[in-house]
Design a protein around this motif. Structure first.
Motif, PDB file in Angstrom:
ATOM      1  N   LEU B  90       0.870  -1.266   0.117  1.00 46.28           N
ATOM      2  CA  LEU B  90       0.033   0.052   0.153  1.00 46.28           C
ATOM      3  C   LEU B  90       0.723   1.429  -0.017  1.00 46.28           C
ATOM      4  O   LEU B  90       0.846   2.226  -0.817  1.00 46.28           O
ATOM      5  N   SER B  91       1.894   1.408   0.856  1.00 46.16           N
ATOM      6  CA  SER B  91       2.742   2.346   0.956  1.00 46.16           C
ATOM      7  C   SER B  91       3.346   2.731  -0.213  1.00 46.16           C
ATOM      8  O   SER B  91       3.419   3.867  -0.932  1.00 46.16           O
ATOM      9  N   ARG B  92       4.023   1.771  -0.845  1.00 44.88           N
ATOM     10  CA  ARG B  92       4.820   1.892  -1.937  1.00 44.88           C
ATOM     11  C   ARG B  92       3.951   2.278  -3.349  1.00 44.88           C
ATOM     12  O   ARG B  92       4.207   3.023  -3.933  1.00 44.88           O
ATOM     13  N   THR B  93       2.832   1.592  -3.334  1.00 36.75           N
ATOM     14  CA  THR B  93       1.681   2.015  -4.498  1.00 36.75           C
ATOM     15  C   THR B  93       1.454   3.656  -4.331  1.00 36.75           C
ATOM     16  O   THR B  93       1.225   4.340  -5.339  1.00 36.75           O
ATOM     17  N   LEU B  94       1.257   4.063  -2.956  1.00 36.11           N
ATOM     18  CA  LEU B  94       0.828   5.364  -3.110  1.00 36.11           C
ATOM     19  C   LEU B  94       1.869   6.451  -3.288  1.00 36.11           C
ATOM     20  O   LEU B  94       1.850   7.484  -4.058  1.00 36.11           O
ATOM     21  N   TYR B  95       3.225   6.140  -2.458  1.00 35.74           N
ATOM     22  CA  TYR B  95       4.235   6.821  -2.821  1.00 35.74           C
ATOM     23  C   TYR B  95       4.697   6.974  -4.267  1.00 35.74           C
ATOM     24  O   TYR B  95       5.158   7.797  -4.985  1.00 35.74           O
ATOM     25  N   ALA B  96       4.450   5.742  -5.098  1.00 36.09           N
ATOM     26  CA  ALA B  96       5.028   5.771  -6.506  1.00 36.09           C
ATOM     27  C   ALA B  96       3.841   6.714  -7.287  1.00 36.09           C
ATOM     28  O   ALA B  96       4.523   7.297  -8.558  1.00 36.09           O
ATOM     29  N   SER B  97       3.001   7.194  -6.890  1.00 35.54           N
ATOM     30  CA  SER B  97       2.416   8.251  -7.672  1.00 35.54           C
ATOM     31  C   SER B  97       3.090   9.417  -7.527  1.00 35.54           C
ATOM     32  O   SER B  97       2.858  10.396  -8.775  1.00 35.54           O
ATOM     33  N   GLN B  98       3.759   9.797  -6.598  1.00 36.38           N
ATOM     34  CA  GLN B  98       4.696  11.026  -6.520  1.00 36.38           C
ATOM     35  C   GLN B  98       5.628  10.861  -7.550  1.00 36.38           C
ATOM     36  O   GLN B  98       5.702  11.936  -8.479  1.00 36.38           O
ATOM     37  N   THR B  99       6.159   9.722  -7.818  1.00 35.69           N
ATOM     38  CA  THR B  99       7.296   9.388  -8.834  1.00 35.69           C
ATOM     39  C   THR B  99       6.949   9.517 -10.106  1.00 35.69           C
ATOM     40  O   THR B  99       7.540  10.333 -10.892  1.00 35.69           O
ATOM     41  N   ALA B 100       5.473   8.995 -10.249  1.00 31.19           N
ATOM     42  CA  ALA B 100       4.975   9.290 -11.719  1.00 31.19           C
ATOM     43  C   ALA B 100       4.556  10.511 -11.992  1.00 31.19           C
ATOM     44  O   ALA B 100       4.813  10.956 -13.047  1.00 31.19           O
ATOM     45  N   LEU B 101       4.084  11.252 -11.064  1.00 33.23           N
ATOM     46  CA  LEU B 101       3.971  12.786 -11.125  1.00 33.23           C
ATOM     47  C   LEU B 101       5.041  13.533 -11.636  1.00 33.23           C
ATOM     48  O   LEU B 101       5.027  14.427 -12.617  1.00 33.23           O
ATOM     49  N   TYR B 260       8.806  -1.090 -11.239  1.00 31.07           N
ATOM     50  CA  TYR B 260      10.148  -1.966 -10.659  1.00 31.07           C
ATOM     51  C   TYR B 260       9.127  -2.958  -9.580  1.00 31.07           C
ATOM     52  O   TYR B 260       9.492  -4.127  -9.639  1.00 31.07           O
ATOM     53  N   ASP B 261       8.007  -2.582  -9.010  1.00 30.49           N
ATOM     54  CA  ASP B 261       7.333  -3.401  -8.101  1.00 30.49           C
ATOM     55  C   ASP B 261       6.716  -4.448  -8.850  1.00 30.49           C
ATOM     56  O   ASP B 261       6.849  -5.656  -8.341  1.00 30.49           O
ATOM     57  N   LEU B 262       6.227  -4.239 -10.098  1.00 31.88           N
ATOM     58  CA  LEU B 262       5.646  -5.104 -10.950  1.00 31.88           C
ATOM     59  C   LEU B 262       6.505  -6.216 -11.323  1.00 31.88           C
ATOM     60  O   LEU B 262       6.445  -7.478 -11.390  1.00 31.88           O
ATOM     61  N   GLN B 263       7.774  -5.715 -11.601  1.00 23.47           N
ATOM     62  CA  GLN B 263       8.841  -6.633 -12.069  1.00 23.47           C
ATOM     63  C   GLN B 263       9.147  -7.765 -11.188  1.00 23.47           C
ATOM     64  O   GLN B 263       9.274  -8.851 -11.282  1.00 23.47           O
ATOM     65  N   LYS B 264       9.143  -7.231  -9.727  1.00 24.34           N
ATOM     66  CA  LYS B 264       9.632  -7.992  -8.672  1.00 24.34           C
ATOM     67  C   LYS B 264       8.409  -8.768  -8.272  1.00 24.34           C
ATOM     68  O   LYS B 264       8.597  -9.794  -7.601  1.00 24.34           O
ATOM     69  N   ALA B 265       7.030  -8.633  -8.736  1.00 29.16           N
ATOM     70  CA  ALA B 265       6.291  -9.353  -8.449  1.00 29.16           C
ATOM     71  C   ALA B 265       5.777 -10.609  -9.556  1.00 29.16           C
ATOM     72  O   ALA B 265       4.970 -11.349  -9.286  1.00 29.16           O
ATOM     73  N   VAL B 266       6.818 -10.486 -10.693  1.00 24.86           N
ATOM     74  CA  VAL B 266       6.422 -11.241 -11.679  1.00 24.86           C
ATOM     75  C   VAL B 266       6.578 -12.763 -11.075  1.00 24.86           C
ATOM     76  O   VAL B 266       5.493 -13.832 -11.380  1.00 24.86           O
ATOM     77  N   SER B 267       7.452 -13.133 -10.137  1.00 28.58           N
ATOM     78  CA  SER B 267       7.745 -14.623  -9.752  1.00 28.58           C
ATOM     79  C   SER B 267       6.672 -14.926  -8.695  1.00 28.58           C
ATOM     80  O   SER B 267       6.289 -16.067  -8.452  1.00 28.58           O
ATOM     81  N   ASP B 268       6.094 -13.915  -7.897  1.00 30.96           N
ATOM     82  CA  ASP B 268       5.012 -13.994  -7.084  1.00 30.96           C
ATOM     83  C   ASP B 268       3.737 -14.832  -7.669  1.00 30.96           C
ATOM     84  O   ASP B 268       3.169 -15.388  -6.916  1.00 30.96           O
ATOM     85  N   ALA B 277       1.394  -7.797  -7.462  1.00 27.72           N
ATOM     86  CA  ALA B 277       1.197  -7.452  -8.831  1.00 27.72           C
ATOM     87  C   ALA B 277      -0.042  -6.734  -9.242  1.00 27.72           C
ATOM     88  O   ALA B 277      -0.040  -5.520  -9.830  1.00 27.72           O
ATOM     89  N   LEU B 278      -1.036  -7.016  -8.244  1.00 26.96           N
ATOM     90  CA  LEU B 278      -2.441  -6.412  -8.586  1.00 26.96           C
ATOM     91  C   LEU B 278      -2.264  -4.907  -8.467  1.00 26.96           C
ATOM     92  O   LEU B 278      -2.850  -4.149  -9.098  1.00 26.96           O
ATOM     93  N   PHE B 279      -1.820  -4.517  -7.269  1.00 32.39           N
ATOM     94  CA  PHE B 279      -2.164  -3.101  -6.753  1.00 32.39           C
ATOM     95  C   PHE B 279      -1.280  -2.260  -7.766  1.00 32.39           C
ATOM     96  O   PHE B 279      -1.914  -1.173  -8.339  1.00 32.39           O
ATOM     97  N   PRO B 280      -0.032  -2.447  -7.765  1.00 35.03           N
ATOM     98  CA  PRO B 280       0.884  -1.370  -8.786  1.00 35.03           C
ATOM     99  C   PRO B 280       0.208  -1.430  -9.960  1.00 35.03           C
ATOM    100  O   PRO B 280       0.138  -0.388 -10.990  1.00 35.03           O
ATOM    101  N   GLY B 281      -0.209  -2.586 -10.723  1.00 35.29           N
ATOM    102  CA  GLY B 281      -0.506  -2.690 -11.964  1.00 35.29           C
ATOM    103  C   GLY B 281      -2.115  -1.850 -12.389  1.00 35.29           C
ATOM    104  O   GLY B 281      -2.062  -1.222 -13.058  1.00 35.29           O
ATOM    105  N   LEU B 282      -2.785  -1.976 -11.248  1.00 31.35           N
ATOM    106  CA  LEU B 282      -4.292  -1.462 -11.368  1.00 31.35           C
ATOM    107  C   LEU B 282      -3.948   0.070 -11.347  1.00 31.35           C
ATOM    108  O   LEU B 282      -4.521   1.070 -12.079  1.00 31.35           O
ATOM    109  N   ALA B 283      -3.003   0.680 -10.591  1.00 30.47           N
ATOM    110  CA  ALA B 283      -2.368   1.852 -10.400  1.00 30.47           C
ATOM    111  C   ALA B 283      -2.168   2.364 -11.788  1.00 30.47           C
ATOM    112  O   ALA B 283      -2.577   3.552 -12.228  1.00 30.47           O
TER     113      ALA B 283
END
Lengths: 553, 322
Positions: B90-101, B260-268, B277-283
């Motif tokens: 959750l925290s990483r997904t929220l923070y990532a919007s800063q990077t995207a912006l 980055y998070d998605l890539q790390k989630a591939v094996s998960d 994978a779901l949450f960063p992908g949805l974002a």
């Protein structure tokens, strides 16, 4: 006698950004067989919308009420066009009624030969072999007077002149021999001499084929020339309907009276008396002036002006008349430094324009005003009126900001008889006539000694044109500037200019005081130009028509 | 004299660009635009307020109660679960919007300024420079932006990105691709507008090139830009995510980033761990959708032919008369 089309209590509304707008408000009209009904009125009066409703050609945003009963040539009882499905409408279009549009070059598809375009309408209403279609196209072209039709049907639209294109459009409309032809400003885009020919053709359609015609126009001369009956529209309503002679002789409605009074007439202006050339110095002097437009590699370029001599005295208005493509606008643009001079000499306020440097000429620009043809596009849409008028003052350092210039701007708006509160508005919030007044204000901002007007009223309605011309006359007397007045309309020029130069194919073929050029023209072309100009009087126009025919042969 | 129709002059609210279009719109177009505006606004708010909303820092691996468990399923302490390394999703997904912006803002500013200015000068002055620029821009169209981003990323930081070099790699590569787009659109508008009577009338008055360009031409030639800006924005953060997914993105310790998070989630995913994978992908999907809807909506409304108007007012008026 039954009516070909009968419009009953038609109401058309359009959905716009500013809410619902009433375009046609309870119009009832009928057109009988072999009858030419002219619908006249200024722009926005609903005349085109009414005519388009006959063919069901209204945009999606329109909602209609009332009935438009169209009777085909064969069917005895009519159908209400407004209640037809799109498929049924397609059946009716072209077969029962056809349309001739204003701008022939925009109607013809440039990538198809014209036989294909004429055949398209035929194919929409039945199977037809290629040979038959071509034969029919030849027949139609012959009918509308295109020379050598068997050869010409394979040509493309750009290979025809404007008048010929309009003939082809008429041929397309005629292809299925419809009972009704709707002609929406069919001659507005054409020169007067060509206009006379197209009007003759339309008259022949009525006489030889028994077509009824709905003619939409703002030109009272055209009405007088062709119409049997006239309906005058104003703000979505028909204010007066009468046979043509009666309408011109005893107009009943106040609006009709105003409209007729506003029509400029040749011989009503400065040509009534001899005006001597003023003895002042020349502000513009052209000697063997040549203006050539550069072309692509290989070809020689286009010569718009071929060795022209003329001059304008200080404080004098010179009218420059000619058809489209005669080079009159090019001369105006060259005087303002918008088009480079390529040969001869053009002296403007002591500056030789042949080879002039923009940097040096810029200082002189303040002394030249320019009024463009289309008031709709000559203002930056993002600036207010006050800012537009202040532009020259700012550019020439008379004021630092539009706010500083406001006092002078108000003075100018006052001079062109506009309320000063209009300064806060944007150009699109003003009508065409008001915008053209603002054009005058901007052109006069720096009190120039020379003003160039390029067809300043050709985009305006007749009634508005009359007021704008009057205003220009007053301003000219008041400020005493010299002016070059470019126009295709002899009557307008006569009203304002004291001397007229007639142009054709890049040459000035005749020049002299109004009374001479309009009263006793020397050149055959000037005589034809004068004779082609339809006058707003049916009987006089019939005589002129015969005179023109005599002249032509 | 004909009266000037009274024009409804709304409050200042009616003049704010996007809100003005929103008021004009009706029906489906209004819905599209509204959804776009809301999604975009939510993302901007999240980006600004991430430190407040997020339960943990994006690079936090432990708190007072000890180290976070790896690959933990969603629970009360970690609402969207944790990654294999133990980051809170959750925290990483929220923070990532800063990077995207940040990537979006950087990319749009760079490409907008360069593209518009080039288009303006090239279109107005024409000549050989114009011809060369047009050819160059056509050539750039053939460049795949992700490949370019990879090259720039390697140039900037040899692939091991900090926050800024990661963002700039995405922004610069996107700019290379988008400058020609702005250039083309602005140039064609300028070519059209420089023949308009109001530009000629400015010249006749004696206005210099600078004044003609910036007062009369520039402001009239940028109307179609909002759509490209939104396309540009979408491509910017997607390129950033693409870089992250390829392993050339930003280190997890310097910033959160969806790719980055998605890539790390591939094996998960094969291991049944769906939350990483779901949450960063949805974002990513939602932001792309939101900005695209915003752009499409603005574009439809800017064109009077595409703009739908309320037909009810028409019908009502007819009824009233009848």
């Amino acid at each position: 006698m039954s009516d070909v089309v009968k419009i009953e209590d038609l109401v058309v509304r359009f959905a716009t950004d500013e809410g619902s707008v009433l375009a046609v408000d309870g119009v009832s009209l009928a057109v009988g067989e072999r009858e030419v009904l002219a619908i006249v009125g200024e722009s926005g009066s609903g005349k085109t919308v009414t005519a388009r409703a006959i063919l069901g050609l209204l945009p999606e945003t329109a909602t209609t009420r009332g009935a438009v009963v169209l009777r085909g040539r064969d069917s005895s009882d009519g159908v209400d066009v407004l209640s037809l499905s799109p498929g049924q409408l397609r059946q009716v279009r072209g077969r029962d009624a056809a349309m001739v549009f204003q701008e022939p070059s925009a109607v013809l598809n440039p990538v198809y030969p014209i036989w294909w375009q004429i055949a398209e309408g035929l194919r929409a209403h039945g199977r037809l072999s290629r040979a038959d279609a071509r034969a029919r196209a030849v027949e139609m072209l012959e009918l509308v007077g295109i020379p050598d039709p068997t050869h010409r049907i394979d040509h493309f639209p750009h290979e025809f002149s404007g008048g010929q294109k309009q003939r082809i459009v008429i041929a397309m409309a005629l292809a299925l021999n419809p009972g009704l032809i709707i002609a929406d400003e069919p001659t507005t885009a054409l020169d007067v001499t060509v206009q006379a020919e197209i009007l003759d053709l339309l008259r022949r359609l009525r006489d030889d084929f028994g077509s009824a015609i709905v003619l939409i126009t703002h030109n009272m001369g055209v009405v007088a020339d062709l119409a049997d009956r006239v309906a005058v529209m104003y703000q979505g309503r028909v204010v007066e309907q009468a046979p043509v002679r009666q309408l011109f002789a005893v107009p009943q409605d106040a609006y009709t009276q105003r409209l007729l009074a506003a029509v400029p007439r040749v011989g009503a202006g400065h040509s009534q008396r001899d005006t001597p050339e003023p003895a002042t110095a020349n502000v513009v002097e052209a000697k063997r002036l040549v203006i050539q437009y550069p072309a692509r590699f290989g070809s020689g370029g286009f010569t718009a002006v071929r060795g022209v001599d003329f001059h304008i005295h200080a404080g004098e208005v010179l009218g420059l008349v000619g058809e489209s493509g005669s080079g009159k606008t090019t001369i105006g643009r060259a005087i303002a430094g918008l088009t480079p001079v390529t040969g001869g000499s053009l002296d403007v306020l002591g500056f030789e324009m042949n080879g002039v440097r923009e940097r040096r000429f810029r200082a002189v620009r303040g002394d030249i005003g320019f009024v463009f043809q289309d008031p709709g596009t000559s203002f930056n849409p993002l600036l207010t009126i006050a800012e537009c008028v202040a532009e020259p003052l700012i550019v020439h350092g008379r004021a630092r900001t539009a706010r500083d210039a406001r006092a002078r701007v108000d003075e100018l708006l006052d001079a062109v008889q506009l309320p000063t509160v209009y300064g806060e508005r944007f150009p699109h919030e003003l009508s065409g006539g008001q915008r053209q007044r603002v054009s005058f204000a901007r052109a006069l901002a720096l009190s120039p000694s020379l003003v160039v007007l390029d067809e300043p009223t050709s985009a305006l309605d007749v009634s508005v044109q009359a007021r704008v011309l009057e205003l220009f006359g007053e301003l000219q007397r008041q400020f005493g500037f010299a002016a070059l007045f470019i126009s295709h309309d002899l009557a307008v020029v006569d009203q304002l200019a004291t001397r007229i130069a007639v142009m054709r194919n890049g040459e000035i073929i005749e020049t002299g005081p109004n009374s001479q050029v309009l009263g006793s023209p020397q050149h055959a072309y000037t005589r034809r130009l004068l004779a082609s100009l339809p006058v707003p009087d049916p009987d006089a126009q019939a005589e002129r028509r015969d005179a023109l025919r005599a002249l032509g042969d | 004299m004909t009266a000037v129709p009274a024009k409804p002059r709304g409050t200042w609210l009616a003049k704010v660009p996007v809100l003005r279009e929103l008021r004009q719109s009706v029906g489906v177009q209004r819905f599209m635009l509204l959804v776009g505006v809301i999604i975009t606004l939510v993302y901007i708010l999240v980006a600004l307020l991430a430190p407040v909303i997020a339960p943990y820092r994006f690079n936090q691996l432990q708190d007072a109660s000890g180290t976070f468990p790896g690959s933990a399923a969603p629970s009360a302490t970690h609402l969207w679960g944790t990654t294999i390394a133990g980051y809170d999703v959750l925290s990483r997904t929220l923070y990532a919007s800063q990077t995207a912006l940040m990537a979006i803002v950087a990319a749009v500013i760079i490409s907008l300024i360069i593209g518009v200015l080039l288009g303006l000068f090239s279109g107005y002055f024409g000549g050989p420079l114009d011809r060369i620029l047009v050819v160059v821009c056509d050539a750039i169209y053939a460049f795949p932006s992700l490949l370019l981003a990879i090259v720039i990323s390697i140039m900037l930081s040899r692939g091991q990105s900090s926050l800024w070099s990661g963002i700039m790699a995405a922004a610069l590569s996107i700019s290379v691709v988008y400058v020609p787009q702005y250039f083309r659109v602005v140039r064609s508008e300028v070519v059209r507008i420089k023949a308009e009577a109001y530009v000629e009338s400015a010249k006749v008055i004696g206005a210099g090139n600078g004044r003609v360009l910036f007062v009369h031409v520039l402001r009239n030639s940028v109307r179609t830009l909002p759509l490209i800006i939104t396309l540009n924005a979408v491509d910017a953060f997607e390129t950033l995510a693409g870089l992250g997914f390829l392993g050339l993105g930003i280190e997890p310790s310097s910033a959160a980033e969806w790719g980055y998070d998605l890539q790390k989630a591939v094996s998960d995913v094969t291991a049944g761990i769906w939350w990483t994978a779901l949450f960063p992908g949805l974002a990513i999907v939602l932001l792309a959708l939101g900005i695209s809807l915003l752009g499409e909506g603005l574009n439809d409304l800017a064109d009077p032919r595409l703009r739908r108007r309320s037909a009810e007012a028409n019908e009502a008026a007819l009824e009233l008369e009848a």
